[in-house]
Design a protein around this motif. Structure first.
Motif, PDB file in Angstrom:
ATOM      1  N   UNK A   1      22.343  55.288   4.745  1.00 52.19           N
ATOM      2  CA  UNK A   1      22.005  56.526   4.450  1.00 52.19           C
ATOM      3  C   UNK A   1      21.933  56.856   2.992  1.00 52.19           C
ATOM      4  N   UNK A   2      22.856  56.594   2.427  1.00 48.83           N
ATOM      5  CA  UNK A   2      22.901  56.742   0.772  1.00 48.83           C
ATOM      6  C   UNK A   2      22.074  55.535   0.130  1.00 48.83           C
ATOM      7  N   UNK A   3      21.850  54.455   0.720  1.00 50.77           N
ATOM      8  CA  UNK A   3      20.938  53.362   0.120  1.00 50.77           C
ATOM      9  C   UNK A   3      19.611  53.513   0.473  1.00 50.77           C
ATOM     10  N   UNK A   4      19.383  54.371   1.268  1.00 53.21           N
ATOM     11  CA  UNK A   4      17.450  54.507   1.869  1.00 53.21           C
ATOM     12  C   UNK A   4      16.746  55.126   0.748  1.00 53.21           C
ATOM     13  N   UNK A   5      17.384  56.318   0.256  1.00 52.62           N
ATOM     14  CA  UNK A   5      16.654  57.015  -0.701  1.00 52.62           C
ATOM     15  C   UNK A   5      16.322  56.232  -2.064  1.00 52.62           C
ATOM     16  N   UNK A   6      17.442  55.317  -2.404  1.00 55.10           N
ATOM     17  CA  UNK A   6      17.345  54.626  -3.533  1.00 55.10           C
ATOM     18  C   UNK A   6      16.485  53.686  -3.557  1.00 55.10           C
ATOM     19  N   UNK A   7      16.333  52.822  -2.451  1.00 55.70           N
ATOM     20  CA  UNK A   7      15.047  51.993  -2.092  1.00 55.70           C
ATOM     21  C   UNK A   7      13.994  52.652  -2.153  1.00 55.70           C
ATOM     22  N   UNK A   8      13.764  53.693  -1.548  1.00 53.23           N
ATOM     23  CA  UNK A   8      12.243  54.171  -1.526  1.00 53.23           C
ATOM     24  C   UNK A   8      11.901  54.454  -2.947  1.00 53.23           C
ATOM     25  N   UNK A   9      12.845  55.181  -3.969  1.00 49.68           N
ATOM     26  CA  UNK A   9      12.580  55.434  -5.220  1.00 49.68           C
ATOM     27  C   UNK A   9      12.356  54.501  -5.991  1.00 49.68           C
ATOM     28  N   UNK A  10      12.981  53.421  -5.710  1.00 51.97           N
ATOM     29  CA  UNK A  10      12.806  52.067  -6.392  1.00 51.97           C
ATOM     30  C   UNK A  10      11.243  51.279  -6.127  1.00 51.97           C
ATOM     31  N   UNK A  11      10.959  51.531  -4.930  1.00 45.78           N
ATOM     32  CA  UNK A  11       9.775  50.839  -4.645  1.00 45.78           C
ATOM     33  C   UNK A  11       8.497  51.403  -4.930  1.00 45.78           C
ATOM     34  N   UNK A  12       8.678  52.921  -4.979  1.00 41.79           N
ATOM     35  CA  UNK A  12       7.617  53.595  -5.478  1.00 41.79           C
ATOM     36  C   UNK A  12       7.374  53.624  -6.867  1.00 41.79           C
ATOM     37  N   UNK A  13       8.672  53.587  -7.507  1.00 45.39           N
ATOM     38  CA  UNK A  13       8.612  53.551  -9.198  1.00 45.39           C
ATOM     39  C   UNK A  13       7.793  52.197  -9.378  1.00 45.39           C
ATOM     40  N   UNK A  14       8.343  50.964  -8.891  1.00 47.00           N
ATOM     41  CA  UNK A  14       7.720  49.777  -9.183  1.00 47.00           C
ATOM     42  C   UNK A  14       6.303  49.482  -8.904  1.00 47.00           C
ATOM     43  N   UNK A  15       5.799  50.216  -7.840  1.00 52.78           N
ATOM     44  CA  UNK A  15       4.230  49.959  -7.533  1.00 52.78           C
ATOM     45  C   UNK A  15       3.565  50.947  -8.244  1.00 52.78           C
ATOM     46  N   UNK A  16       4.103  52.259  -8.597  1.00 58.75           N
ATOM     47  CA  UNK A  16       3.320  53.305  -9.508  1.00 58.75           C
ATOM     48  C   UNK A  16       3.237  52.522 -10.741  1.00 58.75           C
ATOM     49  N   UNK A  17       4.328  51.595 -11.080  1.00 60.89           N
ATOM     50  CA  UNK A  17       4.278  51.369 -12.581  1.00 60.89           C
ATOM     51  C   UNK A  17       2.897  50.332 -12.566  1.00 60.89           C
ATOM     52  N   UNK A  18       2.719  49.320 -11.720  1.00 60.00           N
ATOM     53  CA  UNK A  18       1.997  48.526 -11.623  1.00 60.00           C
ATOM     54  C   UNK A  18       0.304  49.206 -11.499  1.00 60.00           C
ATOM     55  N   UNK A  19       0.366  50.278 -11.118  1.00 60.51           N
ATOM     56  CA  UNK A  19      -0.951  50.934 -10.983  1.00 60.51           C
ATOM     57  C   UNK A  19      -1.270  51.655 -12.257  1.00 60.51           C
ATOM     58  N   UNK A  20      -0.368  52.181 -12.966  1.00 59.78           N
ATOM     59  CA  UNK A  20      -0.445  53.326 -13.880  1.00 59.78           C
ATOM     60  C   UNK A  20      -0.294  52.443 -15.406  1.00 59.78           C
ATOM     61  N   UNK A  21       0.379  51.235 -15.283  1.00 55.14           N
ATOM     62  CA  UNK A  21       0.581  50.332 -16.619  1.00 55.14           C
ATOM     63  C   UNK A  21      -0.016  49.041 -16.451  1.00 55.14           C
ATOM     64  N   UNK A  22      -1.167  49.056 -15.765  1.00 55.41           N
ATOM     65  CA  UNK A  22      -1.938  47.898 -15.284  1.00 55.41           C
ATOM     66  C   UNK A  22      -2.297  47.071 -16.463  1.00 55.41           C
ATOM     67  N   UNK A  23      -2.588  47.734 -17.784  1.00 52.77           N
ATOM     68  CA  UNK A  23      -3.138  47.171 -19.079  1.00 52.77           C
ATOM     69  C   UNK A  23      -2.017  46.451 -19.658  1.00 52.77           C
ATOM     70  N   UNK A  24      -0.738  47.187 -19.597  1.00 53.59           N
ATOM     71  CA  UNK A  24       0.326  46.350 -20.368  1.00 53.59           C
ATOM     72  C   UNK A  24       0.836  45.273 -19.576  1.00 53.59           C
ATOM     73  N   UNK A  25       0.531  45.314 -18.346  1.00 59.34           N
ATOM     74  CA  UNK A  25       0.971  44.027 -17.424  1.00 59.34           C
ATOM     75  C   UNK A  25      -0.066  42.811 -17.725  1.00 59.34           C
ATOM     76  N   UNK A  26      -1.208  43.280 -17.673  1.00 61.38           N
ATOM     77  CA  UNK A  26      -2.246  42.228 -17.784  1.00 61.38           C
ATOM     78  C   UNK A  26      -2.208  41.673 -19.382  1.00 61.38           C
ATOM     79  N   UNK A  27      -1.764  42.576 -20.514  1.00 63.33           N
ATOM     80  CA  UNK A  27      -1.457  42.005 -21.735  1.00 63.33           C
ATOM     81  C   UNK A  27      -0.386  41.054 -21.883  1.00 63.33           C
ATOM     82  N   UNK A  28       0.658  41.348 -21.054  1.00 69.22           N
ATOM     83  CA  UNK A  28       1.870  40.422 -21.213  1.00 69.22           C
ATOM     84  C   UNK A  28       1.249  38.985 -20.578  1.00 69.22           C
ATOM     85  N   UNK A  29       0.587  38.995 -19.418  1.00 72.26           N
ATOM     86  CA  UNK A  29       0.411  37.872 -18.839  1.00 72.26           C
ATOM     87  C   UNK A  29      -0.932  37.167 -19.599  1.00 72.26           C
TER      88      UNK A  29
END
Length: 262
Positions: A137-165
């Protein structure tokens, strides 16, 4: 210490009438959530009542096969909840999260049962099921936040990711700052909770044991045990979930191929 005091159903029903207060507040501010609130409350009532009946049955039976099956079911339902609440759509991510929760939970349960608490028998459902529930129960919310944050970062900071590539970074190296951000954000609530435990808040497990007649020092020992276990499980499950999610999500060219739900 006074023994645990039972609460009659009429007393509980009378206390439940206080729920009219948040319903009134929701209606006054026109939040439009009273229907979903009532449905959630009814589901909670039915699910907890059925769970109470079932737990009494499995506590009395205390079968290792039934206990393990119940824990596996908890992991499966928890993983489904994480992926659905993260607004992601991927069977591979579901499997990755289930594997992460299993790798974090099962060893901790073994250590706590075999070396620390040592109930008799070691697979005692009275300890195994509640401990597994608290850790998950105490781990689920953390995993939800982590996955949302990770994939939101790919959407919002795509230029930064592509520049590094473009500069020669591997997909993992380019996404590493996003992974760091996701882990920090997901662990912030538990770190804040641990920092204020005993001063600002009295944790639920400790409070419940004290109300059940356990001495405060014994309750504190159990609370320390569970808080340490929660933090370890959260750290391990976050690491495995995010690493496997990146592995499954990055295509050959380092492009995200996970479908985000609208």
């Amino acid at each position: 210490m006074q023994a645990s005091i039972d609460i009659s159903w009429p007393q509980l029903g009378l206390f439940a009438s206080l729920l009219l207060i948040p319903l009134f507040i929701n209606a006054h501010f026109k939040l439009g959530i009273n229907k979903s609130t009532i449905i959630s409350l009814l589901r909670m009532l039915v699910q907890l009542f059925l769970l109470g009946l079932y737990l009494e049955y499995i506590f009395a039976l205390d079968s290792i096969a039934l206990n393990i099956t119940w824990v596996i079911l908890m992991i499966a339902m928890g993983s489904y909840s994480v992926i659905s609440k993260s607004d992601l759509s991927s069977r591979k991510l579901l499997m990755a999260n289930a594997l992460a929760l299993s790798c974090a939970l099962l060893p901790l349960l073994l250590v706590m049962s075999l070396l620390v608490i040592q109930p008799s028998p070691r697979y005692n459902a009275q300890y195994m099921i509640p401990l597994a529930g608290m850790l998950l129960g105490n781990s689920l919310s953390g995993n939800i936040v982590a996955l949302q944050t990770l994939f939101d970062a790919f959407k919002q900071r795509q230029d930064e990711y592509e520049a590094a590539i473009a500069l020669g970074a591997s997909p993992y190296q380019a996404s590493f700052p996003f992974l760091q951000q996701a882990m920090k954000k997901a662990q912030a609530p538990i770190l804040a909770s641990m920092a204020t435990t005993g001063i600002v808040t009295l944790p639920g497990m400790m409070t419940g044991q004290i109300l059940g007649g356990v001495t405060p020092m014994v309750a504190i020992k159990y609370q320390l045990l569970i808080l340490i276990a929660i933090f370890v499980m959260l750290s391990v499950s976050l690491s495995i979930t995010l690493l496997l999610s990146l592995r499954y999500s990055l295509a050959n060219n380092g492009l995200i191929k996970i479908k985000l739900n609208s």
